[in-house]
Design a protein around this motif. Structure first.
Motif, short mmCIF file in Angstrom:
data_model
loop_
_atom_site.label_atom_id
_atom_site.label_comp_id
_atom_site.label_asym_id
_atom_site.label_seq_id
_atom_site.Cartn_x
_atom_site.Cartn_y
_atom_site.Cartn_z
N ALA A 116 -3.16 -5.78 2.77
CA ALA A 116 -1.88 -5.08 2.59
C ALA A 116 -0.90 -5.50 3.68
N GLU A 117 0.29 -5.94 3.27
CA GLU A 117 1.32 -6.38 4.21
C GLU A 117 2.39 -5.33 4.45
N VAL A 118 2.58 -4.46 3.47
CA VAL A 118 3.59 -3.40 3.55
C VAL A 118 2.93 -2.08 3.22
N VAL A 119 3.28 -1.02 3.97
CA VAL A 119 2.74 0.31 3.70
C VAL A 119 3.89 1.30 3.57
N LEU A 120 3.89 2.04 2.45
CA LEU A 120 4.77 3.19 2.30
C LEU A 120 3.94 4.40 2.67
N VAL A 121 4.29 5.08 3.75
CA VAL A 121 3.42 6.12 4.28
C VAL A 121 4.16 7.43 4.47
N THR A 141 -3.21 1.75 -4.05
CA THR A 141 -3.16 3.21 -3.88
C THR A 141 -4.25 3.62 -2.89
N VAL A 142 -3.83 3.99 -1.70
CA VAL A 142 -4.77 4.28 -0.60
C VAL A 142 -5.33 5.69 -0.76
N ASN A 143 -6.64 5.80 -0.69
CA ASN A 143 -7.29 7.11 -0.73
C ASN A 143 -7.10 7.78 0.63
N VAL A 144 -6.14 8.68 0.72
CA VAL A 144 -5.79 9.29 2.01
C VAL A 144 -6.83 10.30 2.47
N ARG A 145 -7.83 10.58 1.64
CA ARG A 145 -8.88 11.52 2.04
C ARG A 145 -10.07 10.83 2.68
N LEU A 146 -10.04 9.50 2.75
CA LEU A 146 -11.10 8.78 3.45
C LEU A 146 -10.90 8.93 4.96
N SER A 147 -11.92 8.56 5.71
CA SER A 147 -11.80 8.57 7.17
C SER A 147 -10.87 7.46 7.61
N ALA A 148 -10.39 7.56 8.85
CA ALA A 148 -9.48 6.54 9.38
C ALA A 148 -10.12 5.15 9.35
N ALA A 202 0.83 -1.20 0.00
CA ALA A 202 0.00 0.00 0.00
C ALA A 202 0.87 1.26 0.00
N VAL A 203 0.37 2.31 -0.64
CA VAL A 203 1.07 3.59 -0.69
C VAL A 203 0.14 4.69 -0.18
N MET A 204 0.65 5.48 0.77
CA MET A 204 -0.08 6.64 1.30
C MET A 204 0.84 7.84 1.15
N ASP A 205 0.68 8.58 0.07
CA ASP A 205 1.59 9.69 -0.22
C ASP A 205 0.85 10.74 -1.04
N TRP A 206 1.43 11.94 -1.10
CA TRP A 206 0.97 12.95 -2.04
C TRP A 206 1.53 12.61 -3.41
N ASP A 207 1.15 13.35 -4.44
CA ASP A 207 1.63 13.08 -5.79
C ASP A 207 3.12 13.40 -5.89
N SER A 208 3.94 12.38 -5.93
CA SER A 208 5.39 12.58 -5.85
C SER A 208 6.12 11.63 -6.78
N SER A 249 -3.11 -7.52 8.54
CA SER A 249 -2.07 -8.10 7.69
C SER A 249 -0.75 -7.33 7.71
N LEU A 250 -0.74 -6.14 8.27
CA LEU A 250 0.43 -5.27 8.18
C LEU A 250 1.65 -5.89 8.87
N ARG A 251 2.78 -5.95 8.11
CA ARG A 251 4.04 -6.48 8.65
C ARG A 251 5.15 -5.43 8.67
N HIS A 252 5.15 -4.55 7.66
CA HIS A 252 6.25 -3.61 7.51
C HIS A 252 5.73 -2.22 7.16
N VAL A 253 6.45 -1.20 7.62
CA VAL A 253 6.12 0.19 7.33
C VAL A 253 7.39 0.92 6.89
N ILE A 254 7.31 1.62 5.79
CA ILE A 254 8.38 2.51 5.35
C ILE A 254 7.83 3.93 5.41
#
Length: 549
Positions: free
Chosen positions: A115-120, A96-103, A71-77, A137-142
């Motif tokens: 999702a097992e890995v999240v780039l946040v 591609t995670v919709n970061v404008r949704l509620s938690a 999963a990716v949680m980022d601005w357009d970069s 399922s989350l195992r790793h975070v970058i």
């Protein structure tokens, strides 16, 4: 009957339609082309390919394998662009995670996608911390820190994005695999029920890029894309893969500008400093760009903008044309790749007046290649192409989503009768141009007649002093439903409900609309803003709820 198939020689290479193939021409011919993030960081396409390899090496070290969801949680970069390629090229799935949704909605989508890995990005670390106890399922975070220190947190962080990239090898062998492998997934932002997962394969994405590029590159002039264009997305990269346009820009070797978080003043500033010539956005963003340009005295002439997500009003189109912009509609849905038609003016077209040209640019347009685009009645019979008979748009194409993730009943409803049902009501003229009348759920039945909320919105938007408006149907004891209008005035405007009604009645007298389409005085509300969904569409469900409170 014996099948007439070609039997390849044993040494022949069967070329799979994989995302990595979009890089072949770009690297061999346009290796020195530039990618920039906010004008602050720049590198070439060759360096981009190296960074794709580095990201894959980082993820491989975290045990990301074929079928793993990242999963990716980022601005357009530039990081998002690297993820668009590296993750699916490994055989993993980009989410591609919709970061404008509620938690809670983000929690649902992360769990549903497994999702097992999240780039946040650091901006979203607090939100991820808030829901981490319920992530299954989350195992790793970058963490993506944009050059800053990683904020203190309790997440299972493996490191900061750039720090990990520096240590990783750029040499990564991206294998071949079945082109039907799931490449990307995201979740629709419907106003009822849980978000629905939409998935696309490598083949889907490549075919969409080919089809859309073929249409955009075909005109000699106007509403087109060419290799000297400078591209900047202004549709979030989490939303339908930014309409698939970043893949097209890289495939064609275009200079690509990634703006980060959308700030109107920054966007028009990048347009000027980087020479941006092609973008795409929703009508709300276009309105903001016009206002920011006026405030800063910036010239927008020559900027080509595809407008989608919701209907572009003639008034907004006219305002953009007055600024010298080349605006035109792109039509599609989350489930359609998304682009299935474009409102490009026909070759040799000479409008009889500006009003006709605006109408054409605001239309749904004509289908792009590889799309079986039908408008049908309730029995799946094609309606006449007379510009009057209405029907639902149904589609077939090699790049439509085949099913919602884990929702077989909804998937069958989407594909009832072997065609994808859009729920959009439209007409088609003899020239092939399609015009959407309304969404099935937004058509207003009043006084025994069907009223198009889109048509009434466009007429109200043309009234001097109106900045934006939305129209919904509300219950009425006598008429069944009546239209209600929510209107945002321009800062220096002053008007009342009767002014709106007077303008609409003029269209009744000219037979443009029915008298039943004119809201009563108490059904015209002046508001500070129109509520939007997380991707910038008008939230009509919320407006209907407000209307009956």
């Amino acid at each position: 009957m014996q099948e007439n198939l070609i039997t390849p020689t044993p040494s022949a290479y069967t070329f799979p339609l994989l995302i990595k193939q979009l890089l072949l021409n770009a690297l061999s011919i346009h290796g020195d082309q530039q990618i920039t993030y906010r004008g602050e960081r720049r590198y070439s396409f060759r360096q981009f390919r190296e960074r794709i390899g580095q990201l894959a090496s980082v993820l491989d070290g975290l045990d990301v394998r074929h079928g793993t969801t990242v999963a990716v949680m980022d601005w357009d970069s530039h990081r998002y662009l690297e993820s668009y390629f590296a993750i699916p090229m490994m055989g993993a799935t980009l989410f591609t995670v919709n970061v404008r949704l509620s938690a809670q909605q983000i929690l649902y989508t992360l769990n549903d996608s497994k999702a097992e890995v999240v780039l946040v990005h650091a901006d979203f670390v607090p939100m991820l911390e808030e829901i981490q106890a319920d992530l299954k399922s989350l195992r790793h975070v970058i963490v993506i820190a944009d050059g800053e220190a990683v904020p203190a947190n309790t997440l299972p962080v493996d490191g900061e994005y750039e720090a990990l990239m520096v240590q990783a090898s750029a040499e990564f062998d991206f294998p071949d695999f079945d082109e039907r492998t799931k490449a990307a997934t995201f979740y629709t932002t419907g106003t009822t029920g849980d978000p629905k997962g939409v998935a696309y394969s490598h083949r889907d994405i490549v075919m969409h890029a080919m089809s859309t590029a073929m249409s955009l590159c075909s005109p000699r002039e106007g509403q087109r894309l060419h290799r000297e264009d400078v591209y900047m997305p202004i549709t979030p990269m989490f939303h339908v893969l930014a309409w698939g346009m970043p893949y097209i820009a890289i495939m064609l070797g275009l200079k690509t500008v990634l703006p980060g978080r959308y700030v109107p003043e920054r966007l028009v500033g990048l347009r000027e400093s980087e020479g941006v010539t092609f973008s795409h956005c929703v009508p709300t963003i276009l309105q903001m760009l016009l206002q920011a340009a006026d405030a800063q005295g910036m010239d927008l002439s020559g900027w080509k903008l595809m407008i989608g997500g919701s209907a572009m009003s003639p008034a907004l189109c006219e305002a953009a044309l007055e600024h010298g912009m080349d605006v035109f509609t792109a039509y599609g849905m989350s489930e359609t790749g998304p682009i299935v038609s474009l409102a490009q003016l026909p070759p040799g077209y000479r409008p009889k007046d500006r009003q006709e040209e605006v109408r054409m640019r605001c239309a749904t347009g004509r289908p792009v290649p590889f799309v079986d685009f039908r408008i049908v009645d309730g029995n799946m019979n094609d309606v006449p192409h007379d510009g009057k008979q209405q029907g639902e748009i149904v589609l077939r194409s090699p790049f439509l989503t085949k099913a919602y993730v884990g929702k077989p009943q909804a998937s069958e409803e989407l594909w009832a009768g072997g065609y994808l049902h859009t729920q959009d009501i439209a007409v088609r003229g003899q020239d092939g141009f399609v015009r959407i009348v309304d969404r099935i759920k937004d058509v207003i039945k009043t006084g025994g007649e069907w009223v198009s909320s889109i048509e009434v919105e466009s007429l109200i938007a043309s009234v001097p002093g109106v900045q934006e408006c939305a129209v919904v149907g509300v219950p009425d004891e006598k008429w069944g439903e009546r239209p209600m209008a929510f209107v945002v005035q321009k800062p220096d405007a002053s008007m009342g409900a009767e002014g709106i009604r007077h303008a609409l009645m003029a269209h009744v007298e000219s037979n443009r609309i029915s008298k039943y389409a004119v809201p009563a005085p108490d059904r015209i509300a002046f508001v500070a803003e129109i509520p939007k969904t997380s991707v910038g569409k008008i939230n009509k469900k919320l407006l209907r709820e407000r209307a009956v409170q």
